[in-house]
Scaffold this active site. Structure first.
Site, PDB file in Angstrom:
ATOM      1  N   ASP A 303      26.349  19.503   8.780  1.00  0.00           N
ATOM      2  CA  ASP A 303      26.842  20.537   9.690  1.00  0.00           C
ATOM      3  C   ASP A 303      26.130  20.386  11.040  1.00  0.00           C
ATOM      4  O   ASP A 303      25.479  19.373  11.316  1.00  0.00           O
ATOM      5  CB  ASP A 303      26.622  21.916   9.061  1.00  0.00           C
ATOM      6  CG  ASP A 303      27.712  22.912   9.445  1.00  0.00           C
ATOM      7  OD1 ASP A 303      28.015  23.001  10.646  1.00  0.00           O
ATOM      8  OD2 ASP A 303      28.237  23.605   8.557  1.00  0.00           O
ATOM      9  N   ASP A 416      35.697  21.100  13.268  1.00  0.00           N
ATOM     10  CA  ASP A 416      35.581  22.527  12.983  1.00  0.00           C
ATOM     11  C   ASP A 416      36.023  23.354  14.195  1.00  0.00           C
ATOM     12  O   ASP A 416      36.022  22.880  15.328  1.00  0.00           O
ATOM     13  CB  ASP A 416      34.127  22.854  12.632  1.00  0.00           C
ATOM     14  CG  ASP A 416      33.988  24.159  11.868  1.00  0.00           C
ATOM     15  OD1 ASP A 416      35.017  24.690  11.407  1.00  0.00           O
ATOM     16  OD2 ASP A 416      32.859  24.651  11.735  1.00  0.00           O
ATOM     17  N   GLU A 419      41.028  26.108  15.720  1.00  0.00           N
ATOM     18  CA  GLU A 419      42.188  27.016  15.841  1.00  0.00           C
ATOM     19  C   GLU A 419      42.803  27.042  17.254  1.00  0.00           C
ATOM     20  O   GLU A 419      44.040  27.182  17.313  1.00  0.00           O
ATOM     21  CB  GLU A 419      41.771  28.453  15.442  1.00  0.00           C
ATOM     22  CG  GLU A 419      41.431  28.620  13.985  1.00  0.00           C
ATOM     23  CD  GLU A 419      40.043  28.084  13.645  1.00  0.00           C
ATOM     24  OE1 GLU A 419      39.816  27.729  12.481  1.00  0.00           O
ATOM     25  OE2 GLU A 419      39.197  27.988  14.555  1.00  0.00           O
ATOM     26  N   GLU A 421      38.855  28.451  17.885  1.00  0.00           N
ATOM     27  CA  GLU A 421      38.294  29.740  17.482  1.00  0.00           C
ATOM     28  C   GLU A 421      38.406  30.777  18.585  1.00  0.00           C
ATOM     29  O   GLU A 421      38.743  31.932  18.324  1.00  0.00           O
ATOM     30  CB  GLU A 421      36.841  29.574  17.045  1.00  0.00           C
ATOM     31  CG  GLU A 421      36.220  30.900  16.679  1.00  0.00           C
ATOM     32  CD  GLU A 421      35.140  30.792  15.632  1.00  0.00           C
ATOM     33  OE1 GLU A 421      34.079  31.382  15.855  1.00  0.00           O
ATOM     34  OE2 GLU A 421      35.344  30.146  14.606  1.00  0.00           O
ATOM     35  N   ARG A 468      39.926  22.578   9.939  1.00  0.00           N
ATOM     36  CA  ARG A 468      40.125  23.986   9.590  1.00  0.00           C
ATOM     37  C   ARG A 468      41.412  24.557  10.160  1.00  0.00           C
ATOM     38  O   ARG A 468      41.787  25.689   9.839  1.00  0.00           O
ATOM     39  CB  ARG A 468      38.925  24.803  10.091  1.00  0.00           C
ATOM     40  CG  ARG A 468      38.744  26.125   9.395  1.00  0.00           C
ATOM     41  CD  ARG A 468      37.470  26.823   9.809  1.00  0.00           C
ATOM     42  NE  ARG A 468      37.564  27.425  11.140  1.00  0.00           N
ATOM     43  CZ  ARG A 468      36.624  28.209  11.663  1.00  0.00           C
ATOM     44  NH1 ARG A 468      35.516  28.454  10.979  1.00  0.00           N
ATOM     45  NH2 ARG A 468      36.761  28.726  12.866  1.00  0.00           N
ATOM     46  N   ASP A 485      36.441  30.330   6.001  1.00  0.00           N
ATOM     47  CA  ASP A 485      35.179  30.957   5.598  1.00  0.00           C
ATOM     48  C   ASP A 485      35.414  32.067   4.582  1.00  0.00           C
ATOM     49  O   ASP A 485      35.223  33.260   4.849  1.00  0.00           O
ATOM     50  CB  ASP A 485      34.471  31.511   6.832  1.00  0.00           C
ATOM     51  CG  ASP A 485      34.038  30.410   7.793  1.00  0.00           C
ATOM     52  OD1 ASP A 485      33.966  29.250   7.365  1.00  0.00           O
ATOM     53  OD2 ASP A 485      33.798  30.715   8.970  1.00  0.00           O
ATOM     54  N   HIS A 544      30.497  24.352  -0.795  1.00  0.00           N
ATOM     55  CA  HIS A 544      29.982  24.511   0.571  1.00  0.00           C
ATOM     56  C   HIS A 544      29.739  25.988   0.816  1.00  0.00           C
ATOM     57  O   HIS A 544      30.551  26.831   0.420  1.00  0.00           O
ATOM     58  CB  HIS A 544      30.985  23.973   1.593  1.00  0.00           C
ATOM     59  CG  HIS A 544      30.543  24.127   3.015  1.00  0.00           C
ATOM     60  ND1 HIS A 544      29.522  23.385   3.561  1.00  0.00           N
ATOM     61  CD2 HIS A 544      30.991  24.940   4.008  1.00  0.00           C
ATOM     62  CE1 HIS A 544      29.358  23.739   4.828  1.00  0.00           C
ATOM     63  NE2 HIS A 544      30.239  24.679   5.125  1.00  0.00           N
TER      64      HIS A 544
END
Length: 808
Positions: A303, A416, A419, A421, A468, A485, A544
């Site tokens: 990560d 990651d 979107e 985010e 994601r 998540d 995870h």
């Protein structure tokens, strides 16, 4: 006769379904596969891609046609069309989808070749006042939206709209099309990372709205039998897709939007992953613990600590923090020697505090604000800009960073927060693209950037791209999606089968969850074990979580470790079966996880996800609640089912049965009368040997013949099948009057070298002692132990091998 039938159908439709009374036909013309329809306020272009795939685009007056699609890759095939026109309609007849085009009031009706109604436009295209949903009110500052409205029949069940936790039937909801993370969700979430403009009907048709900008799907929220697509702007284009079966429907959709490449075989193994490994020492110590405990592992995921010591303020560095990872290349190499591949996280956000900000700003590779400067805004991780992947310079800059990362020997990339985010509406991209126009496809195009980079610079390597967020068609870039998540709770686990089953139907067959749950510090070993037992039968096995509670089995209690190890070992035993599922997905788009109604097309089963199919031949019922002693299992008809773990009597299909729940495994059954390939447990897929197979067969006298094929290649090289570097192993079972005969045959690609295989044929439910067992015409000695007969054989795959077992 055909015309009379259509007149009746048109009368029925016009009697019951509202139409757009202000729209009327002014002209109609055929040009090959395309029907051009002029109406008073614009033009329709109706194009056939095949007899089972049709596209309709509406171009309002004053607008220009936009042929750019983020999703469609299929080249149209020639379709024979026959047109009949009369006073108030034109009938378009094909060998699949047919059309009724009604002149006034204008309407398009879609039927099949037997005159059965598929769907129809209600008002079709119109503009009206925007009524924002409260959940996205701040993201949709628009007074009006454009809509396309359809009719529904009262009995239709609706699936699709991306990844949501709503229950299988999504009818009755108005759902935003706005990719957004939902931290810590449990068994209900209306908005998540993958929103996809696809609606799937229980009547076996799909509507795909081929337009990226944000919007909504209204699946009859007003209870007036209406389906409405709503958007802020863009194309007024949709495809109607039909199929003769569920598998056929999804194959047609993935023909249209692209097939998923076969991933490297190691992606079907076990991942070590957490948020996150802080140092090289911690990373290496974790893998050492797996080796010490003899728990198979194939990859470790780093990560964001690989590029910074803190969660906030360092995102965008995208270069190794040498204090924490002094020898990244050496570490990756040493792990690879142990059969462990390294995957690194990346994000599209470049913080203004990161080491890359000045370079990115100077090179103009970031999205812009309204006055042309690199756009900056705040979110949880800091003050940030976002890479403009819609500019050539942005794509090249980002890919060069990936090439540097891959130069360490890294074998997987994690994208990651795609979107994205946080992405304010005022941010501008590339060629005058507004944020809200590309918001939903940013992750999709990010995966495309990486996939095409691999094709150019690493053409023989299969990429692993964990992401994601994406959109319709993202599967063709090799995207491996996960469900975000999720809460580390029983509620979080309960939503996972639904999410994976729904996404598999929408083309993204590798949707999976953070096994054990991600969000929260809930230490519940029973939850952890049940989640990992379920994980054996979902596409990617990747525990995870936030590091408050360990996600890795090697750091859990003895109870959790013992059962997790058994689950992981079974996952490795299933490599031949699972790899063939990857091949089926690549060839036909068939999901790895399949709803039970794929097997039994019963209206009562159309909302079931508590029991599902893993491939064709495993029937799985996850344990989704704590400490239950019994659970109901739905056994589809057309087959009998045997307990995979325990020697029990067969269960006849076509019933729902209460079964006892045991700690060592979730209820798992296999189809009787077919051969299921397994193998030995290995500690890493690097040690996998496709020349050793266990062929398990559950004898069922009612199944007189069956055939199964499994695919094999080297597990690493891109386009192995296309290049002829593969083998197909065919297993047939036939019950005759006196014998059960098992035949093994093989076919090879032109660039595959056949090898001898060591095979153990294991026959279950053998409640007699066979008088004779012949292998390749020679009698051998065997014995039945606990209703099981084992027959070890050497198989030269260049020759057919026949095994005959007497039934008395």
């Amino acid at each position: 006769m055909r015309t009379i039938q259509y007149l009746f159908l048109l009368f029925f439709i016009s009697s019951f379904y509202a139409q757009n009374n202000s729209r009327f036909l002014t002209g109609l013309k055929q040009d090959g596969n395309t029907i051009k329809v002029d109406v008073n306020d614009g033009t329709y272009f109706i194009k056939y891609y095949s007899t089972q795939i049709l596209e309709t685009s509406f171009i309002p007056k004053g607008e220009k046609i936009n042929k750019n699609s983020h999703a469609v890759v299929l080249e149209p095939k020639k379709v024979e069309l026959v047109l009949h026109s009369s006073e108030n309609k034109t009938v378009v007849i094909s060998d699949g989808i047919c059309l009724d085009i009604i002149n006034k009031p204008f309407q398009i009706v879609y039927t099949d070749k037997q005159n059965n109604l598929i769907t129809s436009e209600k008002r079709g295209y119109f503009k009206s006042k925007h009524s924002p949903l409260e959940s996205v009110k701040g993201n949709f500052p628009y007074e009006k939206t454009e809509k396309i409205e359809f009719n529904l029949t009262a009995d239709e069940i609706l699936y699709g709209a991306g990844a949501r936790a709503l229950g299988m039937n999504r009818r009755g909801k108005r759902l935003p099309l706005y990719n957004r993370a939902q931290y810590g969700y449990q068994n209900y979430a209306e908005l998540m990372n993958f929103t996809i403009p696809v609606v799937i009907s229980s009547k076996k048709y799909m509507l795909h709205f081929d337009n990226p900008p944000i919007g909504y799907l209204d699946l009859d929220s007003k209870k007036d039998n209406s389906l409405t697509y709503e958007t802020i702007s863009g194309r007024k284009t949709y495809q109607v897709i039909v199929g003769d079966s569920w598998e056929d429907l999804i194959e047609n959709y993935t023909d249209l939007t692209g097939k998923q490449p076969i991933p490297p075989r190691w992606t079907l193994g076990n991942f070590s992953s957490r948020f996150g490994y802080h140092s090289q020492q911690e990373t290496e110590a974790t893998i050492a613990k797996y080796k010490e405990d003899n728990i198979p592992v194939d990859a470790i995921i780093l990560d964001l600590y690989w590029f910074g010591k803190t969660v906030q303020g360092t995102m965008g560095n995208l270069e190794v923090d040498k204090d924490s990872f002094p020898d990244m290349k050496g570490m990756v190499s040493h792990l690879k020697e142990k059969g462990v591949k390294t995957v690194l996280i990346t994000e599209p956000f470049i913080l203004s505090t990161s080491s890359k900000w000045d370079e990115a700003d100077k090179k103009q590779v970031l999205a812009k604000d309204t006055i042309g400067n690199s756009a900056k805004y705040d979110f949880y991780f800091g003050n940030t800009g976002i890479v403009d992947i819609y500019k050539k310079e942005g794509r090249e800059w980002f890919w060069n960073i990936y090439k540097e990362i891959l130069g360490y020997g890294v074998k997987g990339l994690w994208g990651d927060l795609g979107e994205p985010e946080v992405l304010p509406s005022w941010v501008n991209f590339g060629e005058k693209k507004k944020a809200d126009e590309i918001h939903n496809i940013y992750g999709h195009d990010w995966a495309k950037l990486i996939f095409e980079g691999y094709q150019k610079d690493f053409p023989t390597e299969r990429p692993f791209i964990l992401m994601r967020a994406g959109y319709s068609g993202s599967q063709r870039f090799g995207m491996i999606p996960w469900s975000g998540d999720v809460s580390r709770s029983w509620g979080g686990l309960q939503s996972q089968p639904e999410i994976s089953l729904q996404m598999g139907m929408q083309g993204l067959g590798y949707m999976h969850s953070d096994l054990g749950g991600f969000a929260g510090a809930n230490l519940d070993d029973n939850l952890y074990v049940r989640w990992l037992q379920y994980g054996v039968f979902q596409p990617i096995f990747r525990p995870h979580a936030q590091e408050d509670v360990a996600s890795e089995p090697v750091f859990r209690s003895d109870f959790a470790k013992k059962h997790a190890k058994k689950a992981i070992e079974l996952r490795y035993k299933m490599l031949p079966y699972n790899y063939n599922l990857a091949f089926e997905n690549n060839q036909k788009g068939t999901p790895l996880m399949r709803p039970i109604f794929f097997e039994e097309n019963d209206q009562k089963l159309m909302t079931t996800y508590s029991t599902y199919l893993w491939g064709k031949d495993f029937l799985v019922t996850p344990i989704l609640k704590d400490s239950i002693r019994n659970t109901k299992v739905v056994f589809p008809k057309n087959a009998n089912w045997f307990n995979f773990y325990f020697d029990e009597d067969k269960v006849e299909g076509g019933q729902t049965k209460t079964v006892k729940v045991k700690q060592k495994a979730i209820p798992t059954y296999v189809r009787g009368g077919v051969i299921i390939p397994l193998t030995k447990v290995v500690q890493t897929t690097d040690n996998y040997n496709g020349n050793y197979l266990e062929l398990h067969y559950w004898f069922d006298n009612s199944v007189k013949e069956s055939e199964r094929t499994i695919y094999n290649d080297d597990g690493l090289t891109a386009n192995a099948f296309e290049n002829g570097a593969y083998e197909l192993l065919e297993f047939e079972a036939d019950i005759e009057k006196k014998y059960l005969e098992i035949d093994l045959e093989a076919e090879f690609g032109k660039n595959w070298k056949p090898t001898q295989k060591e095979v153990v044929l294991i026959l279950h439910n053998i409640n007699w002692k066979p008088k004779r067992v012949n292998v390749a015409g020679k009698r051998i000695k065997t014995d039945v132990v606990n209703n099981t007969l084992k027959i070890p054989v050497k198989w030269n795959t260049e020759k057919e091998l026949k095994i005959k077992i007497s039934l008395k």
